[in-house]
Structures are given as structure tokens and as C-alpha cells.
Motif scaffolding. Structure first.
Motif, mmCIF file in Angstrom:
data_model
loop_
_atom_site.group_PDB
_atom_site.id
_atom_site.type_symbol
_atom_site.label_atom_id
_atom_site.label_comp_id
_atom_site.label_asym_id
_atom_site.label_seq_id
_atom_site.Cartn_x
_atom_site.Cartn_y
_atom_site.Cartn_z
ATOM 1 N N ILE A 12 0.845 -1.185 0.000
ATOM 2 C CA ILE A 12 0.000 0.000 0.000
ATOM 3 C C ILE A 12 0.888 1.245 0.000
ATOM 4 O O ILE A 12 1.903 1.287 0.675
ATOM 5 C CB ILE A 12 -0.964 0.002 1.211
ATOM 6 N N THR A 13 0.502 2.225 -0.802
ATOM 7 C CA THR A 13 1.204 3.506 -0.841
ATOM 8 C C THR A 13 0.279 4.554 -0.229
ATOM 9 O O THR A 13 -0.913 4.599 -0.545
ATOM 10 C CB THR A 13 1.568 3.882 -2.288
ATOM 11 N N PHE A 14 0.828 5.380 0.670
ATOM 12 C CA PHE A 14 0.001 6.347 1.385
ATOM 13 C C PHE A 14 0.852 7.545 1.797
ATOM 14 O O PHE A 14 2.076 7.512 1.764
ATOM 15 C CB PHE A 14 -0.613 5.707 2.640
ATOM 16 N N ARG A 15 0.167 8.601 2.192
ATOM 17 C CA ARG A 15 0.825 9.726 2.859
ATOM 18 C C ARG A 15 -0.143 10.302 3.877
ATOM 19 O O ARG A 15 -1.354 10.264 3.699
ATOM 20 C CB ARG A 15 1.304 10.774 1.880
ATOM 21 N N THR A 16 0.427 10.820 4.959
ATOM 22 C CA THR A 16 -0.400 11.374 6.026
ATOM 23 C C THR A 16 0.396 12.385 6.841
ATOM 24 O O THR A 16 1.617 12.328 6.897
ATOM 25 C CB THR A 16 -0.940 10.266 6.958
ATOM 26 N N ARG A 17 -0.322 13.287 7.446
ATOM 27 C CA ARG A 17 0.249 14.200 8.433
ATOM 28 C C ARG A 17 -0.323 13.892 9.823
ATOM 29 O O ARG A 17 -0.007 14.560 10.789
ATOM 30 C CB ARG A 17 -0.039 15.652 8.058
ATOM 31 N N GLN A 18 -1.162 12.886 9.900
ATOM 32 C CA GLN A 18 -1.764 12.471 11.173
ATOM 33 C C GLN A 18 -0.821 11.512 11.893
ATOM 34 O O GLN A 18 -0.194 10.663 11.270
ATOM 35 C CB GLN A 18 -3.102 11.769 10.924
ATOM 36 N N ASP A 19 -0.744 11.639 13.218
ATOM 37 C CA ASP A 19 0.145 10.743 13.961
ATOM 38 C C ASP A 19 -0.554 9.468 14.427
ATOM 39 O O ASP A 19 0.070 8.594 15.018
ATOM 40 C CB ASP A 19 0.801 11.455 15.145
ATOM 41 N N SER A 20 -1.849 9.347 14.142
ATOM 42 C CA SER A 20 -2.544 8.102 14.456
ATOM 43 C C SER A 20 -3.760 7.953 13.552
ATOM 44 O O SER A 20 -4.359 8.937 13.121
ATOM 45 C CB SER A 20 -2.970 8.063 15.924
ATOM 46 N N GLY A 48 2.907 8.160 15.147
ATOM 47 C CA GLY A 48 3.704 8.536 13.983
ATOM 48 C C GLY A 48 4.392 7.397 13.266
ATOM 49 O O GLY A 48 5.015 7.602 12.228
ATOM 50 N N ARG A 49 4.290 6.178 13.782
ATOM 51 C CA ARG A 49 4.940 5.019 13.165
ATOM 52 C C ARG A 49 3.895 4.085 12.559
ATOM 53 O O ARG A 49 2.783 3.964 13.060
ATOM 54 C CB ARG A 49 5.762 4.261 14.190
ATOM 55 N N LEU A 50 4.280 3.409 11.495
ATOM 56 C CA LEU A 50 3.401 2.449 10.843
ATOM 57 C C LEU A 50 3.360 1.172 11.674
ATOM 58 O O LEU A 50 4.408 0.660 12.091
ATOM 59 C CB LEU A 50 3.934 2.148 9.441
ATOM 60 N N VAL A 51 2.156 0.676 11.928
ATOM 61 C CA VAL A 51 1.981 -0.527 12.736
ATOM 62 C C VAL A 51 1.115 -1.517 11.971
ATOM 63 O O VAL A 51 0.039 -1.173 11.488
ATOM 64 C CB VAL A 51 1.313 -0.200 14.098
ATOM 65 N N LEU A 52 1.602 -2.757 11.869
ATOM 66 C CA LEU A 52 0.861 -3.857 11.253
ATOM 67 C C LEU A 52 0.511 -4.838 12.360
ATOM 68 O O LEU A 52 1.398 -5.358 13.041
ATOM 69 C CB LEU A 52 1.719 -4.547 10.192
ATOM 70 N N ARG A 53 -0.797 -5.071 12.560
ATOM 71 C CA ARG A 53 -1.272 -6.056 13.530
ATOM 72 C C ARG A 53 -1.949 -7.173 12.752
ATOM 73 O O ARG A 53 -2.834 -6.910 11.936
ATOM 74 C CB ARG A 53 -2.265 -5.428 14.502
ATOM 75 N N ARG A 68 9.336 7.289 11.322
ATOM 76 C CA ARG A 68 8.025 7.940 11.382
ATOM 77 C C ARG A 68 7.475 8.090 9.966
ATOM 78 O O ARG A 68 8.237 8.238 9.015
ATOM 79 C CB ARG A 68 8.129 9.299 12.060
ATOM 80 N N VAL A 69 6.151 8.055 9.846
ATOM 81 C CA VAL A 69 5.506 8.169 8.536
ATOM 82 C C VAL A 69 4.502 9.316 8.484
ATOM 83 O O VAL A 69 3.745 9.428 7.527
ATOM 84 C CB VAL A 69 4.803 6.841 8.154
ATOM 85 N N ASP A 70 4.509 10.185 9.497
ATOM 86 C CA ASP A 70 3.484 11.228 9.584
ATOM 87 C C ASP A 70 3.960 12.606 9.123
ATOM 88 O O ASP A 70 3.370 13.621 9.475
ATOM 89 C CB ASP A 70 2.937 11.311 11.018
ATOM 90 N N GLY A 71 4.995 12.658 8.291
ATOM 91 C CA GLY A 71 5.542 13.936 7.841
ATOM 92 C C GLY A 71 4.936 14.468 6.560
ATOM 93 O O GLY A 71 5.354 15.512 6.060
ATOM 94 N N GLY A 72 3.949 13.789 5.993
ATOM 95 C CA GLY A 72 3.294 14.265 4.784
ATOM 96 C C GLY A 72 3.896 13.742 3.495
ATOM 97 O O GLY A 72 3.369 13.992 2.416
ATOM 98 N N GLY A 73 4.998 12.999 3.568
ATOM 99 C CA GLY A 73 5.609 12.416 2.373
ATOM 100 C C GLY A 73 4.960 11.089 2.013
ATOM 101 O O GLY A 73 4.226 10.492 2.804
#
Length: 93
Positions: A12-20, A48-53, A68-73
Motif C-alpha cells: 500500500i502507498t500512502f501519505r499522512t500528516r496524522q500521527d494516528s 507517527g509510526r506504521l503498525v501492522l497487527r 516515522r511516517v506522519d511527515g506528509g511524504g
């Protein structure tokens, strides 16, 4: 008798500025007879981190990204959770 092996690949490809938040969630009947626990897969952002459960065949596993993945990139998550007498959620990039 051969043991069943379940494999679910995630890309999956995504971008976000949300931390959860939740990016993907699915659940259904377990392949493990009598486990009483539904199979499930959740991909989300926590602190801010990607979590797979992953929950497969009554086993549970969690994988967390180092970065972290919440920087908008843009980010691409690739996961190969699988079970054969347990869980191995071994790849988040």
C-alpha cells in the motif's frame, strides 16, 4: 496430513500528516478450527509510526516501522504476514 498455510501480502502507498489512524482493517472467520478468535489484519499509524497487527489461525503478531511516517511524504508499506503454527509479520518498509 499437510498443514494449511495462509499468506496475505500487503502493498500500500500512502501519505499522512496524522500521527494516528487506521489505513486498512479486515477481519473474518478463522481458518483454525475452534480457535474462537477471528482472523484479522490492521495497518495503521500509531505515535507517527506504521503498525501492522495480524491475527491468523489464533496467533497474533505486531510489526512496527523504525521511521516515522506522519511527515506528509509518500510511503510504501510492504508486509508479508504469514502463519504456519504461529505468526511472522516480518517486513514493513
Amino acid at each position: 496430513q499437510a498443514e494449511k498455510t495462509t499468506r496475505t501480502d500487503i502493498h500500500i502507498t500512502f501519505r499522512t500528516r496524522q500521527d494516528s489512524g487506521v489505513l486498512l482493517y479486515t477481519a473474518g472467520e478463522s481458518l483454525a478450527a475452534g480457535s474462537g478468535v477471528p482472523d484479522s489484519l490492521e495497518l495503521g499509524v500509531v505515535a507517527g509510526r506504521l503498525v501492522l497487527r495480524v491475527g491468523l489461525d489464533g496467533a497474533r503478531g505486531v510489526a512496527v516501522s523504525r521511521d516515522r511516517v506522519d511527515g506528509g511524504g509518500w510511503h510504501t508499506a510492504v508486509g508479508y504476514p504469514r502463519t504456519k503454527r504461529g505468526i511472522d509479520a516480518d517486513s514493513l518498509t
